[in-house]
Design an enzyme around this catalytic site. Sequence first.
Site, short mmCIF file in Angstrom:
data_model
loop_
_atom_site.label_atom_id
_atom_site.label_comp_id
_atom_site.label_asym_id
_atom_site.label_seq_id
_atom_site.Cartn_x
_atom_site.Cartn_y
_atom_site.Cartn_z
N SER A 493 13.39 9.61 23.46
CA SER A 493 14.54 8.60 22.89
C SER A 493 14.41 8.54 21.38
O SER A 493 14.22 9.47 20.65
CB SER A 493 14.29 7.29 23.46
OG SER A 493 15.35 6.49 23.01
N ASP A 579 24.13 10.11 29.62
CA ASP A 579 23.43 9.35 28.84
C ASP A 579 24.17 8.26 27.99
O ASP A 579 24.95 9.07 27.28
CB ASP A 579 22.30 10.08 28.23
CG ASP A 579 21.12 9.12 27.53
OD1 ASP A 579 21.47 7.82 27.52
OD2 ASP A 579 20.05 9.38 27.41
N HIS A 624 19.01 7.32 31.24
CA HIS A 624 18.50 7.65 29.94
C HIS A 624 17.09 8.49 29.85
O HIS A 624 16.88 9.47 29.27
CB HIS A 624 18.40 6.31 28.96
CG HIS A 624 17.81 6.52 27.58
ND1 HIS A 624 18.51 7.47 26.82
CD2 HIS A 624 16.57 6.16 27.01
CE1 HIS A 624 17.72 7.67 25.66
NE2 HIS A 624 16.83 6.86 25.65
#
Length: 661
Positions: A493, A579, A624
């Site tokens: 991320s 995502d 995610h």
Amino acid sequence: MQQKTKLFLQVLKYSIPQLGKCMQKQPLNHCNFADHYYNRIKLKKYHLTKYLQNKPKISELARNIPSRSFSCKDLQPVKQENEKPLPENMDAFEKVRTRLETQPQEEYEIINVEVKHGGFVYYQEGCCLVRSKDEEADNDNYEVLFNLEELKLDQPFIDCIRVAPDEKYVAAKIRTEDSEASTCVVIKLSDQPVMEASFPNVSSFEWVKDEEDEDVLFYTFQRNLRCNDVYRATFGDNKRNERFYTEKDPSYFVFLYLTKDSRFLTMNIMNKMTSEVWLIDGLSPWDPPVLIQKRIYGVLYYVEHRDDELYILTNVGEPTEFKLMRTAADTPAIMNWDLFFTMKRNTKVIDLDMFKDHCVLFLKHSNLLYVNVIGLADDSVRSLKDGKLVPMTIFHKTDSEDLQKKPLLVHVYGAYGMDLKMNFRPERRVLVDDGWILAYCHVRGGGELGLQWHADGRLTKKLNGLADLEACIKTLHGQGFSQPSLTTLTAFSAGGVLAGALCNSNPELLRAVTLEAPFLDVLNTMMDTTLPLTLEELEEWGNPSSDEKYRNYIKRYCPYQNIKPQHYPSIHITAYENDERVPLKGIVSYTEKLKEAIMEHTKDTGEGYQAPNIILDIQPGGNHVIEDSHKKITAQIKFLYEELGLDSTSVFEDLKKYLKF
């Protein structure tokens, strides 16, 4: 008691709004905050402490055990006939360590969320929500409450459980690995449990009970990753479902939190820099909520309650607000407080020549050596004219020899004021067992050293995090931990920003990199306000659309913007098709641009140059980050071993002890 509560809330409603005026007129000092309203509000006192930073404990009123974690089942091995019982006077820490050391590796398993309420434990067994009596929780004697397959989802699991105060109902949030979307089901508890209702896209939810002993469920509705609506619902003969609150500012989100004594429900409205808390009476949930303090930019606070006292954690006031926890330790703050104080009892500070001018913490556990180095982060940080001590946490086997020749896996995050994850993962354990060194770099932008540590690594200070990461890796190499040709880096991320930036600025430090759902195109993403999180993220990255200062600064570190023809480490990227947090488009654009730069560099270098491998693995689904994906874990480990030229046979054999292939 109820009359006392109403009086308390009436006084609170009158008094607290004045606090904003007080805070604007005088310095934001925690003593003023407490003393000014001590007499007006019929509380014994306000406590501005780091109280809320402690992890919630399980109470009789249904608190969560963290979900989807790896654990030993009760930390208790199968008792053998010749096993000696632990001495009754043995230190509690020593007991846990002894059990861990005797625990067979095969006993580790993935466990799901559990909740204790009254005399029952509620949890997931197979594809069902079940409950069993507390004393029978380890047996197969349980009652099935709901079959998750009724929702017709692909491999559903329970993410959160809340039990109504009188155990008439239980609510569970259910989702799948490949999506962030969740469904909250409400089950009526009776001789024949039945699903009373289901609500889509629920984020947080809590139960309270009104004056008529009716259970009321408050929940937040999430749309496009934005959580702005709060609903309340009742069931049975008096069924209703109504919207309770809507937050108009799209940069804020709402979440619900029930105080640990279940006395008040707090409605927390916040963004990255500012918060506002409303108090809902847990005994009179139909009364209007009471505002604790209206939002003031830069003021964050959280509210807890116990014995007619409000405990408020806030970032206002002098730095001494954190003294309560810090005075308990005689060593520097280095990590998650809970982990630190658990370990401190068996930890000592020592001085070694190889770590001259560094503070070093060692913890020997079984065949694992834990080292925490708090070192001056090398020339890169000295060049900032304010050399910072950057914490690193290092794990390796105690019997490892010649650490300079061992492979090194560096972890980094450094964003949003969040601590770098160091939770147990089976793949991390097998890497250490196979001789790897694991290093966790707690760079600026994270939350390990408090709010200022985060502030020093966001907006126009984001490059501090990159300097810290470079310095940490150079320090590791300089202290004899591995070497560049055996050094790998992993991030997920927002951690991809620093990892990608390092690949541009100092690629010679690394041999290989694994990224999962990485944030790589900061500039274009933050200029697209149609994306669900852009407005919310402005406090972290800045607004490049309206402010040239932020636009120019982001261009200096954005991984996508700084790709150039040069040598790069090999990079393995895992991305997810749908995502919503990190759009696939940005990752694909980054990968294509990177490959083009590498091809150009290869042509200029000539024959004999071995180009790095750039792999983009696009997984289906809309989640995610999927921590427990066996396919992802094996692909990443295979990639690292191949890039370093290591034999992966034994590591995959060890992984089979933890994962079902």
